[in-house]
Design an enzyme around this catalytic site. Structure first.
Site: not given
Ligand SMILES: Nc1ncnc2c1ncn2[C@@H]1O[C@H](COP(=O)(O)OP(=O)(O)OP(=O)(O)O)[C@@H](O)[C@H]1O
Ligand SMILES: CC(C)(CO)[C@@H](O)C(=O)NCCC(=O)O
Ligand SMILES: [K+]
Length: 244
Positions: A96, A172
């Site tokens: 790729d 969080t």
């Protein structure tokens, strides 16, 4: 007509080209792609060639079944590429990345180019104005960062990609979004600044599944094109036909 297929580590993508014009795009899963390709061939009966580039762990055999109706090509290290390769381990260089470097060379001739592919991994690839491929970097992509935080800790939840509300995460979730998204954005901008310190002039192409999400957050000016790998695959194949 040509059907190009890019087998990544997460997704399989395909596009139909007539010359340089992309006339259709597809996403497949590892399970349904054979059936889907059959349908594409029914819709676009003028397809003569199937061109595959793979870094994923999908087997070759299902593609070979199309050999009855089509010419099937797997792009490999042995194919001709329009750059000289300075990578010390050219045989382990991802196909790729080679195709992206080829596309950058074709689409942006005679200049320094940096290709950033934000997929499962974020890769950087640098090809200079004399068409020498230098290499670049491999880092975890956005989703991989979310998954790693969850998989390698006891307490962190698995979140899906979301824009952080602020630099300073006040929960969080917000801390994770800031760490993952702001972290990668600063990382990419930081890399670009360091490249600029070495090469005053170069163009930057951003591609991969997270192109659109990242492009608007970067401070640097880039060409954002999530189809760049498929376009490059089509061009690499045209180049192969001409040079074989
Ligand atoms: N439907 C989707 N499935 C998975 N990832 C997606 C999807 N849509 C967007 N993404 C984003 O795209 C990224 C993965 O990019 P991409 O699909 O280009 O990876 P890939 O198929 O593994 O390709 P490569 O191996 O070339 O990186 C993830 O970080 C994720 O945030
Ligand atoms: C880095 C990835 C996973 C990006 O898709 C792929 O290009 C690959 O498997 N590369 C092999 C290692 C290298 O490019 O040096
Ligand atoms: K990638």
């Amino acid at each position: 007509m040509i059907l190009t297929v890019d087998i990544g580590n997460t997704r399989i993508k395909g596009a139909v080209f007539e010359g340089n014009t992309q006339i259709d795009t597809f996403f497949f899963t590892k399970i349904d792609f054979q059936k889907k390709i059959e349908n594409i061939l029914k819709t676009h009966q003028k397809i003569t060639d199937l061109v595959v580039a793979s870094v994923g762990n999908v087997k070759k055999e299902p593609f070979l079944t199309f050999k009855k109706e089509l010419n099937v090509h797997f792009i490999s290290h042995e194919d001709p590429f329009p750059f000289s390769n300075d990578y010390e381990t050219p045989l382990t260089l991802g196909i790729d990345r080679m195709v992206l470097a080829a596309g950058a060379t074709f689409q942006f001739p005679d200049q320094n180019r940096l290709v950033i592919d934000a997929g499962t991994c974020v890769t950087f690839d640098f090809i200079d104005d004399t068409n020498r491929y230098h290499g670049g970097a491999i880092a975890p992509g956005l989703r991989l960062r979310y998954e790693s935080l969850h998989n390698f800790t006891a307490k962190l939840p698995l979140l899906t990609l979301e824009s952080p509300k602020d630099l300073i995460g006040n929960s969080t979730s917000e801390s994770i979004h800031s760490g993952v998204v702001n972290g990668l954005v600063y990382e990419i901008d930081g890399f670009i600044d360091e490249y600029r310190a070495r090469y005053s002039n170069f163009i930057i192409i951003l591609t991969g599944g997270d192109t659109d999400f990242l492009a608007k957050r970067l401070k640097n000016t880039i060409f954002a094109n999530s189809n760049f790998l498929l376009e490059s695959l089509n061009q690499t194949f045209q180049y192969k036909i001409k040079n074989d």
